[in-house]
Design a protein around this motif. Structure first.
Motif, PDB file in Angstrom:
ATOM      1  N   ASN A  55      -1.146   9.896  -4.810  1.00  0.00           N
ATOM      2  CA  ASN A  55      -0.055  10.074  -3.849  1.00  0.00           C
ATOM      3  C   ASN A  55       1.236  10.221  -4.649  1.00  0.00           C
ATOM      4  O   ASN A  55       1.853   9.224  -5.025  1.00  0.00           O
ATOM      5  CB  ASN A  55       0.054   8.866  -2.909  1.00  0.00           C
ATOM      6  CG  ASN A  55      -1.245   8.561  -2.198  1.00  0.00           C
ATOM      7  OD1 ASN A  55      -2.232   8.241  -2.844  1.00  0.00           O
ATOM      8  ND2 ASN A  55      -1.248   8.641  -0.881  1.00  0.00           N
ATOM      9  N   SER A  70       0.807  -1.209   0.000  1.00  0.00           N
ATOM     10  CA  SER A  70       0.000   0.000   0.000  1.00  0.00           C
ATOM     11  C   SER A  70       0.850   1.273   0.000  1.00  0.00           C
ATOM     12  O   SER A  70       0.351   2.334  -0.326  1.00  0.00           O
ATOM     13  CB  SER A  70      -0.970   0.046   1.187  1.00  0.00           C
ATOM     14  OG  SER A  70      -2.112   0.784   0.824  1.00  0.00           O
ATOM     15  N   ASP A 119      -9.771   6.299  -4.080  1.00  0.00           N
ATOM     16  CA  ASP A 119      -8.524   6.433  -3.326  1.00  0.00           C
ATOM     17  C   ASP A 119      -7.440   5.946  -4.283  1.00  0.00           C
ATOM     18  O   ASP A 119      -7.359   4.758  -4.588  1.00  0.00           O
ATOM     19  CB  ASP A 119      -8.605   5.578  -2.059  1.00  0.00           C
ATOM     20  CG  ASP A 119      -7.303   5.577  -1.261  1.00  0.00           C
ATOM     21  OD1 ASP A 119      -6.229   5.743  -1.872  1.00  0.00           O
ATOM     22  OD2 ASP A 119      -7.362   5.380  -0.040  1.00  0.00           O
ATOM     23  N   HIS A 170      -8.419   1.573   3.471  1.00  0.00           N
ATOM     24  CA  HIS A 170      -7.350   2.136   4.294  1.00  0.00           C
ATOM     25  C   HIS A 170      -7.994   2.980   5.398  1.00  0.00           C
ATOM     26  O   HIS A 170      -9.023   3.619   5.162  1.00  0.00           O
ATOM     27  CB  HIS A 170      -6.488   3.021   3.395  1.00  0.00           C
ATOM     28  CG  HIS A 170      -5.189   3.443   3.987  1.00  0.00           C
ATOM     29  ND1 HIS A 170      -5.053   4.586   4.715  1.00  0.00           N
ATOM     30  CD2 HIS A 170      -3.962   2.867   3.949  1.00  0.00           C
ATOM     31  CE1 HIS A 170      -3.790   4.713   5.094  1.00  0.00           C
ATOM     32  NE2 HIS A 170      -3.107   3.684   4.639  1.00  0.00           N
ATOM     33  N   ALA A 196      -0.790  15.419   1.139  1.00  0.00           N
ATOM     34  CA  ALA A 196      -0.663  13.965   1.274  1.00  0.00           C
ATOM     35  C   ALA A 196      -1.947  13.326   0.771  1.00  0.00           C
ATOM     36  O   ALA A 196      -2.927  14.028   0.493  1.00  0.00           O
ATOM     37  CB  ALA A 196      -0.435  13.588   2.729  1.00  0.00           C
ATOM     38  N   GLY A 197      -1.933  12.000   0.699  1.00  0.00           N
ATOM     39  CA  GLY A 197      -3.130  11.290   0.247  1.00  0.00           C
ATOM     40  C   GLY A 197      -4.319  11.580   1.144  1.00  0.00           C
ATOM     41  O   GLY A 197      -5.419  11.900   0.659  1.00  0.00           O
ATOM     42  N   ALA A 198      -4.126  11.482   2.443  1.00  0.00           N
ATOM     43  CA  ALA A 198      -5.233  11.704   3.375  1.00  0.00           C
ATOM     44  C   ALA A 198      -5.773  13.126   3.226  1.00  0.00           C
ATOM     45  O   ALA A 198      -6.983  13.355   3.291  1.00  0.00           O
ATOM     46  CB  ALA A 198      -4.758  11.461   4.809  1.00  0.00           C
ATOM     47  N   THR A 237      -7.399   5.780   6.547  1.00  0.00           N
ATOM     48  CA  THR A 237      -7.593   7.207   6.307  1.00  0.00           C
ATOM     49  C   THR A 237      -8.985   7.488   5.729  1.00  0.00           C
ATOM     50  O   THR A 237      -9.499   8.588   5.921  1.00  0.00           O
ATOM     51  CB  THR A 237      -6.542   7.763   5.316  1.00  0.00           C
ATOM     52  OG1 THR A 237      -6.509   6.939   4.166  1.00  0.00           O
ATOM     53  CG2 THR A 237      -5.167   7.840   5.949  1.00  0.00           C
ATOM     54  N   HIS A 286      -7.534  11.031  -5.542  1.00  0.00           N
ATOM     55  CA  HIS A 286      -6.271  11.677  -5.189  1.00  0.00           C
ATOM     56  C   HIS A 286      -5.143  10.803  -5.723  1.00  0.00           C
ATOM     57  O   HIS A 286      -5.327   9.605  -5.950  1.00  0.00           O
ATOM     58  CB  HIS A 286      -6.122  11.888  -3.672  1.00  0.00           C
ATOM     59  CG  HIS A 286      -5.783  10.646  -2.904  1.00  0.00           C
ATOM     60  ND1 HIS A 286      -6.695   9.951  -2.156  1.00  0.00           N
ATOM     61  CD2 HIS A 286      -4.611   9.959  -2.777  1.00  0.00           C
ATOM     62  CE1 HIS A 286      -6.112   8.902  -1.601  1.00  0.00           C
ATOM     63  NE2 HIS A 286      -4.850   8.878  -1.966  1.00  0.00           N
ATOM     64  N   ALA A 327      -4.198   5.650  -4.115  1.00  0.00           N
ATOM     65  CA  ALA A 327      -2.891   5.236  -3.601  1.00  0.00           C
ATOM     66  C   ALA A 327      -2.315   4.065  -4.391  1.00  0.00           C
ATOM     67  O   ALA A 327      -1.112   3.837  -4.378  1.00  0.00           O
ATOM     68  CB  ALA A 327      -2.997   4.874  -2.126  1.00  0.00           C
ATOM     69  N   HIS A 378       4.116  11.052  -3.785  1.00  0.00           N
ATOM     70  CA  HIS A 378       5.281  10.483  -3.103  1.00  0.00           C
ATOM     71  C   HIS A 378       5.346   8.967  -3.269  1.00  0.00           C
ATOM     72  O   HIS A 378       6.410   8.386  -3.195  1.00  0.00           O
ATOM     73  CB  HIS A 378       5.281  10.860  -1.618  1.00  0.00           C
ATOM     74  CG  HIS A 378       3.927  10.770  -0.976  1.00  0.00           C
ATOM     75  ND1 HIS A 378       2.899  11.602  -1.333  1.00  0.00           N
ATOM     76  CD2 HIS A 378       3.436   9.954  -0.030  1.00  0.00           C
ATOM     77  CE1 HIS A 378       1.820  11.301  -0.616  1.00  0.00           C
ATOM     78  NE2 HIS A 378       2.117  10.295   0.175  1.00  0.00           N
ATOM     79  N   LYS A 379       4.225   8.320  -3.521  1.00  0.00           N
ATOM     80  CA  LYS A 379       4.245   6.878  -3.769  1.00  0.00           C
ATOM     81  C   LYS A 379       4.495   6.615  -5.249  1.00  0.00           C
ATOM     82  O   LYS A 379       5.570   6.186  -5.640  1.00  0.00           O
ATOM     83  CB  LYS A 379       2.911   6.251  -3.338  1.00  0.00           C
ATOM     84  CG  LYS A 379       2.647   6.318  -1.840  1.00  0.00           C
ATOM     85  CD  LYS A 379       1.307   5.697  -1.466  1.00  0.00           C
ATOM     86  CE  LYS A 379       1.075   5.810   0.044  1.00  0.00           C
ATOM     87  NZ  LYS A 379      -0.257   5.349   0.440  1.00  0.00           N
ATOM     88  N   THR A 395     -10.978   2.111  -3.128  1.00  0.00           N
ATOM     89  CA  THR A 395      -9.628   1.986  -3.645  1.00  0.00           C
ATOM     90  C   THR A 395      -9.660   0.927  -4.743  1.00  0.00           C
ATOM     91  O   THR A 395     -10.150  -0.173  -4.495  1.00  0.00           O
ATOM     92  CB  THR A 395      -8.657   1.555  -2.524  1.00  0.00           C
ATOM     93  OG1 THR A 395      -8.923   2.344  -1.372  1.00  0.00           O
ATOM     94  CG2 THR A 395      -7.217   1.736  -2.937  1.00  0.00           C
ATOM     95  N   GLU A 445      -7.932  13.212   0.203  1.00  0.00           N
ATOM     96  CA  GLU A 445      -9.257  12.640   0.487  1.00  0.00           C
ATOM     97  C   GLU A 445     -10.162  13.697   1.112  1.00  0.00           C
ATOM     98  O   GLU A 445     -11.321  13.872   0.713  1.00  0.00           O
ATOM     99  CB  GLU A 445      -9.144  11.472   1.475  1.00  0.00           C
ATOM    100  CG  GLU A 445      -8.426  10.259   0.937  1.00  0.00           C
ATOM    101  CD  GLU A 445      -8.158   9.231   2.041  1.00  0.00           C
ATOM    102  OE1 GLU A 445      -8.902   9.213   3.049  1.00  0.00           O
ATOM    103  OE2 GLU A 445      -7.202   8.454   1.915  1.00  0.00           O
ATOM    104  N   THR A 484      -7.030  -2.698  -1.446  1.00  0.00           N
ATOM    105  CA  THR A 484      -5.866  -2.973  -0.589  1.00  0.00           C
ATOM    106  C   THR A 484      -5.518  -4.467  -0.539  1.00  0.00           C
ATOM    107  O   THR A 484      -4.502  -4.833   0.043  1.00  0.00           O
ATOM    108  CB  THR A 484      -6.103  -2.457   0.842  1.00  0.00           C
ATOM    109  OG1 THR A 484      -7.261  -3.104   1.361  1.00  0.00           O
ATOM    110  CG2 THR A 484      -6.313  -0.951   0.864  1.00  0.00           C
TER     111      THR A 484
HETATM  112  C1  LIG Z   1      -0.981   5.621   1.725  1.00  0.00           C
HETATM  113  C2  LIG Z   1      -2.442   5.455   1.571  1.00  0.00           C
HETATM  114  C3  LIG Z   1      -3.337   6.477   1.930  1.00  0.00           C
HETATM  115  C4  LIG Z   1      -2.911   7.746   2.621  1.00  0.00           C
HETATM  116  O1  LIG Z   1      -1.961   8.469   1.933  1.00  0.00           O
HETATM  117  P1  LIG Z   1      -0.917   9.431   2.706  1.00  0.00           P
HETATM  118  O2  LIG Z   1      -0.193  10.085   1.614  1.00  0.00           O
HETATM  119  O3  LIG Z   1      -0.099   8.549   3.570  1.00  0.00           O
HETATM  120  O4  LIG Z   1      -1.763  10.368   3.526  1.00  0.00           O
HETATM  121  C5  LIG Z   1      -4.677   6.285   1.684  1.00  0.00           C
HETATM  122  N1  LIG Z   1      -5.127   5.135   1.150  1.00  0.00           N
HETATM  123  C6  LIG Z   1      -4.307   4.128   0.808  1.00  0.00           C
HETATM  124  C7  LIG Z   1      -4.869   2.881   0.198  1.00  0.00           C
HETATM  125  C8  LIG Z   1      -2.942   4.247   1.017  1.00  0.00           C
HETATM  126  O5  LIG Z   1      -2.117   3.246   0.704  1.00  0.00           O
END
Ligand SMILES: *Cc1c(COP(=O)(O)O)cnc(C)c1O
Length: 498
Positions: free
Chosen positions: A280, A90, A256, A183, A150-152, A185, A278, A258, A282-283, A227, A155, A231
């Motif tokens: 991410n 994740s 989501d 997740h 950030a991802g959260a 969040t 959203h 991510a 950074h991911k 998502t 959201e 996940t």
């Molecule tokens: C990492 C993640 C998030 C939250 O993202 P952040 O950038 O850590 O706030 C939300 N949902 C999923 C499925 C994630 O893997």
């Protein structure tokens, strides 16, 4: 326990405990000479009204060699994606190309001031416009804000946009539906936004249970948060029907994003029927994020939601100049200045370096790597959802716990002795003793084989010597922590003994 088993060769260098910097050196050692005092002695104390210190601070006395070794040693105690495999499900812990770092350190970017007038920041604005356009293309959702950190945060931004949209339609809705594989969040965001969470169970294949979804949907529902791939690393084959059902009751579908690393250039959430997502950065787009920050969670939405996006947005005007524009019904700012700009630069550098074909190849490689590992490991561990996976998959350590009392936590700790960062464990919550593995596209075949060999060796060890497993790790600077005490009574401060 046999000595032989405890000393499984580790690929990590020996990293035993070492003295603190305060305990090393000698009073004569120096790596810095302060310049001679050029003001009258005592004048500083006068300035401070007598509040200056009366005793010299107790600083370490070390040579330059010692201080270099000290910091190099500290750096080597940290496990990062540059030290070895880091299959943290994740989180998409892929290698972060140094090219991205070079780009965001370019003087024109790094030396900018956020209050610079747009006329003097055209390059930065152009980069943001280009990145937003690229993310719109990748997601299939053309209107984009780069502000969220950030991802959260993305959201939350999206749900605020959803609420503004519903309110503008005179439609005060109360609930948000979330599958149980989500997740943490997601429900947290819903609560922060003042909505109520309605959880629905996943079906036997790990996807959205369409009947449960339809039963939960009515005109009180503001949105579904989903998502995809989820996940469990599974792509929902009913996704078009899922989004259609959500729209039938006037609700909005949120993705989501991510797990975008699984689908770049292959399919797009916008085409699946989602109204917003959203990303991410950074991911998926490779900014270092182990340890928590800074990130960026841009939000991409449909044209219908564009007027509600946070502002200002970077735009290209008819004259060709780049500027800021605030959408008509904007929910306002969600982050100071231009968001985490350095992360935006890294992401754009990554996208441009790979190109469209490269992004697609990255996703395909990530999916192939995950399926390769899943097939290698599914004989030794339970695989609750035995389907072709996307970029990650979830094993269960239930077999090991039942047979030998070895828990998933033991398995994760033992992996450290093999020089591998453990995967995510005990998540998603719907899998007993979950082990969530995301190898990413940047681990080589040799890395994948090394990880598989370690996991298979651990399965054998769990059967042969459960005690060994309970004691792991053996080769790390600190052994197994009492995690509850580490939180409740953190020992973060060193005090001199004399
Ligand atoms: C990492 C993640 C998030 C939250 O993202 P952040 O950038 O850590 O706030 C939300 N949902 C999923 C499925 C994630 O893997």
């Amino acid at each position: 326990m046999t000595e032989e088993l405890a000393q499984t060769p580790s690929t990590a260098p020996a990293r035993g405990p070492r003295k603190l910097i305060f305990e090393t050196g000698s009073p004569e050692s120096r790596c810095f000479e302060a310049p001679a005092l050029d003001v009258p002695a005592g004048s500083l104390d006068d300035m401070l009204g007598g509040a200056g210190r009366t005793r010299a601070p107790r600083l370490p006395h070390v040579s330059e060699t010692e201080i270099a070794r000290h910091y190099t040693h500290l750096a080597s105690m940290n496990f990062g994606v540059d030290s070895g495999s880091y299959p943290l499900g994740s989180c998409t812990m892929k290698y972060n190309p140094r090219l991205n770092e070079d780009a965001c350190r370019l003087e024109g970017f790094a030396g900018m001031h956020p209050y610079q007038p747009p006329a003097t920041a055209q390059g930065a604005l152009e980069l943001m416009v280009g990145l937003a356009r690229t993310l719109g293309e990748i997601s299939g959702l053309r209107a984009v804000t780069l502000q969220p950190a950030a991802g959260a945060h993305g959201e939350l931004t999206a749900l605020m946009v959803f609420r503004a949209y519903h309110v503008a339609n005179g439609d005060a809705r109360k609930r948000v539906v979330i599958p149980d594989a989500a997740h943490g969040t997601n429900p947290a965001t819903v609560a922060m936004c003042g909505y109520e969470v309605t959880t629905i169970a996943s079906d036997a294949n790990g996807g959205v249970d369409l009947d449960a979804l339809r039963a939960a949907l009515d005109t009180d529902v503001a949105a579904l948060m989903l998502t995809n791939p989820n996940t469990l690393g599974l792509f929902d084959p009913n996704i078009v029907e899922v989004c259609a059902a959500v729209h039938e009751v006037g609700a909005l579908a949120y993705c989501d994003g991510a797990n975008l690393n699984a689908i770049m250039g292959v399919t797009r959430p916008g085409d699946m029927g989602f109204d917003a997502m959203h990303i991410n950065l950074h991911k998926t787009f490779a900014t270092p994020h182990g340890g928590g920050g800074p990130g960026a969670g841009p939000v991409c939405v449909t044209e219908a939601l564009a007027p509600f996006l946070p502002g200002p947005l970077p735009v290209r005007e008819a004259t060709g100049a780049f500027a800021w524009m605030t959408p008509e019904h904007s929910i306002g700012r969600v982050k100071a200045f231009a968001g985490n700009f350095g992360v935006l630069v890294r992401a754009y550098a990554y996208v441009l370096a790979l190109g469209g074909d490269g992004l697609k190849a990255a996703s395909e490689q990530a999916v192939l790597s995950a399926n390769y590992l899943k097939e290698k490991l599914k004989g030794a561990y339970d695989l609750p959802y035995d389907r072709t996976c996307m970029h990650e998959f979830v094993l269960s350590g239930a077999r090991q716990r039942k047979a030998n009392g070895v828990r998933t936590l033991d398995i994760a700790k033992r992996l450290l002795d093999h020089g591998i960062h453990p995967p995510t464990i005990y998540f998603p919550l719907i899998v007993d003793e979950a082990i969530m593995i995301e190898p990413t596209e940047t681990d080589s075949l040799e890395d994948l084989d090394r990880f598989a060999a370690a996991m298979l060796a651990i399965a054998r060890e769990a059967a042969a010597d459960p005690e060994l497993m309970h004691g792991a790790p053996y080769t790390t600077p600190v052994r197994r922590l009492d995690e509850a005490r580490a939180v409740k009574q953190p020992d973060l401060r060193w005090r001199p003994t004399q």
